[in-house]
Design a protein around this motif. Structure first.
Motif, mmCIF file in Angstrom:
data_model
loop_
_atom_site.group_PDB
_atom_site.id
_atom_site.type_symbol
_atom_site.label_atom_id
_atom_site.label_comp_id
_atom_site.label_asym_id
_atom_site.label_seq_id
_atom_site.Cartn_x
_atom_site.Cartn_y
_atom_site.Cartn_z
ATOM 1 N N PHE A 197 0.852 -1.187 0.000
ATOM 2 C CA PHE A 197 0.000 0.000 0.000
ATOM 3 C C PHE A 197 0.886 1.234 0.000
ATOM 4 C CE2 PHE A 197 -2.355 -3.347 2.313
ATOM 5 C CZ PHE A 197 -3.345 -3.555 1.347
ATOM 6 N N SER A 198 0.400 2.291 -0.660
ATOM 7 C CA SER A 198 1.276 3.466 -0.832
ATOM 8 C C SER A 198 1.466 4.208 0.489
ATOM 9 C CB SER A 198 0.710 4.397 -1.892
ATOM 10 O OG SER A 198 -0.488 4.953 -1.422
ATOM 11 N N LYS A 199 2.705 4.695 0.684
ATOM 12 C CA LYS A 199 3.029 5.450 1.909
ATOM 13 C C LYS A 199 3.211 6.911 1.525
ATOM 14 C CE LYS A 199 5.946 1.738 3.608
ATOM 15 N NZ LYS A 199 7.351 1.426 3.742
ATOM 16 N N SER A 200 2.578 7.817 2.289
ATOM 17 C CA SER A 200 2.739 9.249 2.000
ATOM 18 C C SER A 200 4.130 9.684 2.438
ATOM 19 C CB SER A 200 1.719 10.073 2.767
ATOM 20 O OG SER A 200 0.460 9.515 2.624
ATOM 21 N N LYS A 201 4.723 10.579 1.662
ATOM 22 C CA LYS A 201 6.046 11.102 2.028
ATOM 23 C C LYS A 201 5.857 12.486 2.639
ATOM 24 C CE LYS A 201 9.144 8.045 0.441
ATOM 25 N NZ LYS A 201 8.683 7.055 1.408
ATOM 26 N N VAL A 202 6.300 12.647 3.880
ATOM 27 C CA VAL A 202 6.172 13.929 4.565
ATOM 28 C C VAL A 202 7.563 14.324 5.054
ATOM 29 C CG1 VAL A 202 4.842 15.173 6.323
ATOM 30 C CG2 VAL A 202 3.998 13.022 5.456
ATOM 31 N N PRO A 203 7.942 15.610 4.914
ATOM 32 C CA PRO A 203 9.286 15.989 5.356
ATOM 33 C C PRO A 203 9.474 15.920 6.875
ATOM 34 C CG PRO A 203 8.125 17.876 4.345
ATOM 35 C CD PRO A 203 7.190 16.707 4.316
ATOM 36 N N GLY A 204 10.734 15.856 7.298
ATOM 37 C CA GLY A 204 11.088 15.911 8.723
ATOM 38 C C GLY A 204 10.544 14.742 9.512
ATOM 39 N N TYR A 205 10.112 15.034 10.744
ATOM 40 C CA TYR A 205 9.642 13.971 11.637
ATOM 41 C C TYR A 205 8.120 13.841 11.637
ATOM 42 C CZ TYR A 205 14.285 15.108 13.491
ATOM 43 O OH TYR A 205 15.616 15.386 13.613
ATOM 44 N N ASP A 206 7.468 14.541 10.681
ATOM 45 C CA ASP A 206 6.003 14.494 10.639
ATOM 46 C C ASP A 206 5.492 13.248 9.901
ATOM 47 O OD1 ASP A 206 5.756 16.789 12.113
ATOM 48 O OD2 ASP A 206 5.677 18.103 10.362
ATOM 49 N N PHE A 207 4.197 12.994 10.075
ATOM 50 C CA PHE A 207 3.566 11.812 9.479
ATOM 51 C C PHE A 207 2.307 12.209 8.701
ATOM 52 C CE2 PHE A 207 5.312 10.696 13.629
ATOM 53 C CZ PHE A 207 6.037 9.533 13.387
ATOM 54 N N SER A 208 1.872 11.309 7.819
ATOM 55 C CA SER A 208 0.553 11.452 7.185
ATOM 56 C C SER A 208 0.009 10.052 6.948
ATOM 57 C CB SER A 208 0.683 12.194 5.857
ATOM 58 O OG SER A 208 -0.516 12.024 5.122
ATOM 59 N N GLU A 252 10.442 4.531 10.437
ATOM 60 C CA GLU A 252 11.303 5.397 9.622
ATOM 61 C C GLU A 252 11.535 6.744 10.319
ATOM 62 O OE1 GLU A 252 10.367 7.456 5.525
ATOM 63 O OE2 GLU A 252 9.960 5.298 5.431
ATOM 64 N N LYS A 253 10.468 7.318 10.873
ATOM 65 C CA LYS A 253 10.576 8.655 11.464
ATOM 66 C C LYS A 253 11.232 8.634 12.847
ATOM 67 C CE LYS A 253 9.105 10.852 7.975
ATOM 68 N NZ LYS A 253 8.338 12.039 7.715
ATOM 69 N N ILE A 254 10.944 7.636 13.625
ATOM 70 C CA ILE A 254 11.543 7.593 14.971
ATOM 71 C C ILE A 254 13.051 7.322 14.853
ATOM 72 C CG2 ILE A 254 10.887 5.175 15.501
ATOM 73 C CD1 ILE A 254 10.713 7.868 18.114
ATOM 74 N N GLU A 255 13.428 6.517 13.869
ATOM 75 C CA GLU A 255 14.848 6.227 13.652
ATOM 76 C C GLU A 255 15.583 7.505 13.221
ATOM 77 O OE1 GLU A 255 15.601 2.922 10.999
ATOM 78 O OE2 GLU A 255 17.453 2.477 12.096
ATOM 79 N N LEU A 256 14.956 8.250 12.317
ATOM 80 C CA LEU A 256 15.537 9.505 11.842
ATOM 81 C C LEU A 256 15.699 10.491 13.011
ATOM 82 C CD1 LEU A 256 16.255 11.206 9.229
ATOM 83 C CD2 LEU A 256 13.901 12.035 9.307
ATOM 84 N N ALA A 257 14.638 10.617 13.825
ATOM 85 C CA ALA A 257 14.662 11.557 14.945
ATOM 86 C C ALA A 257 15.730 11.171 15.972
ATOM 87 C CB ALA A 257 13.288 11.625 15.610
ATOM 88 N N ALA A 258 15.872 9.878 16.240
ATOM 89 C CA ALA A 258 16.862 9.419 17.216
ATOM 90 C C ALA A 258 18.279 9.696 16.698
ATOM 91 C CB ALA A 258 16.670 7.938 17.500
ATOM 92 N N ASN A 259 18.504 9.388 15.426
ATOM 93 C CA ASN A 259 19.821 9.609 14.823
ATOM 94 C C ASN A 259 20.186 11.084 14.826
ATOM 95 O OD1 ASN A 259 21.062 7.164 14.117
ATOM 96 N ND2 ASN A 259 19.595 6.861 12.469
#
Ligand code: KG4
Ligand code: ZN
Length: 335
Positions: A197-208, A252-259
């Motif tokens: 299923f398609s995943k929305s791409k949102v910049p930074g640590y945000d989600f959609s 994906e986002k939590i890993e980015l934020a932690a790094n």
């Protein structure tokens, strides 16, 4: 003298009361409202009525279970928001009336802050600073926590919450509300790589998450045209694929934020933190990066007053009290 606090939670469809003594939760009573099941979602008016019916017996049981008398209380904590206004009014009014009658201080609690502080109910407890992925039916946030009462939202959803994505997808599969736990159950027997299923791409640590529901809807419509039993025959693989998509977006986002913030203590909180796929994926991510992870016990993941009590305890120590003119807030920023 001991610090003993009664806490009340009534923000959504759980009426709950807990008592905390010197930072240790000594009772936690919850009445879940089944009345919403047949409507496929929480009906605000019915939630308020059920809170009114439940609140006295729930509070009575919290006192009995703890073996504590009303006269021993040091303060009363309650969920001020965010949540359903009519539901919050019941808990708020009850807390105000009792505080007035007993002539003790009143403590307002932010429900989302309390979800994060649920990590301090039991061991092991995270060390500051840590990141908390708060995922519930109404919220999806990445929060940087630097102290018990110092928190900053660094990422959040632009539309649906992760829990909503689970529940709305479950509805498309014909599952009862709330569908999140049922998706989790079916997913255990399914293949998460079978459908994409398609995943929305949102910049930074945000989600959609709103796009995933549409993607599932169009996919199911097409398949059902070819085979009327498609959902029934593939329910486990569908659930596993939906779960995997949502979990990957969160990870994906939590890993980015932690790094990017150099943080190695990661916690998850809120109803969706009960999800076994999310727990497994966070554990894997942490092992790979040599990070520490923290999961609240299942009973403290979904809405409960024990977490409100925990927040109330730290606010009591900080002497953060409110007056009797306090009103509930449907929207309430974390800080
Ligand atoms: O925190 P919570 O009890 O209430 C809110 O504050 O919203 O979260 C409820 C949400 C619902 O969307 C429910 O479907 C989801 O948490 N949930 C789960 C699981 N258990 C509860 N979602 C996925 N897997 C689960 N095991
Ligand atoms: Zn919640």
């Amino acid at each position: 003298m001991s610090v003993i606090i009664l806490a009340i939670e009534s923000s959504c469809d759980e009426t709950s009361a807990a008592i905390i003594k010197d930072g240790k939760v000594v009772s936690n009573t919850i009445a879940t409202q089944d009345v919403h099941k047949e409507f496929g979602g929480v009906v605000p008016e019915l939630a308020s009525r059920a809170h009114q019916q439940n609140i006295v017996p729930v509070v009575d049981k919290a006192f009995k279970d703890a073996g504590i008398e009303k006269g021993e209380l040091s303060a009363i904590a309650f969920t001020r928001g965010p949540g359903l206004l009519g539901a919050l009014i019941v808990g708020t009014s009850f807390a105000k009336a009792l505080a007035l009658g007993l002539e003790i201080p009143l403590i307002e609690v932010n429900h989302m802050q309390a979800h994060i502080l649920s990590h301090f109910i039991e061991d092991p407890k995270p060390e500051f600073p840590f990141l908390c992925l708060t995922v519930s039916g109404g919220h999806t946030q990445i929060v940087l926590v630097t102290d018990f009462l110092k928190m900053k939202v660094i990422g959040e959803t632009k539309d649906d919450a992760a829990g909503e994505a689970f529940d709305k997808s479950a509805k498309l599969l014909g599952l009862d509300y709330p569908g999140g736990p049922m998706i989790d159950e079916y997913a255990k027997k399914g293949d998460g790589n079978r459908f994409k299923f398609s995943k929305s791409k949102v910049p930074g640590y945000d989600f959609s998450f709103s796009g995933i529901k549409t993607s599932i809807l169009y996919f199911l419509r097409q398949e059902i045209k070819k085979d009327a039993n498609f959902i029934k025959d593939n329910i486990s693989d569908l659930a596993a694929s939906i779960q995997q998509t949502i979990v990957e977006m969160l990870i994906e986002k939590i890993e980015l934020a932690a790094n990017e913030n150099n943080i190695s203590d990661i916690a998850i909180a809120g109803g969706v933190s009960a999800n076994s796929g999310l727990r497994a994926a966070i554990t894997d991510m942490a092992r790979k990066n040599k990070w520490q992870t923290y999961f609240p016990a299942l009973e403290y993941c979904t809405d409960n007053a024990a977490m409100i009590a925990m927040a109330g305890h730290y606010k009591y120590l900080a002497e953060e009290f409110v007056g009797l003119d306090v009103a509930p807030l449907a929207r309430m920023p974390l800080i």
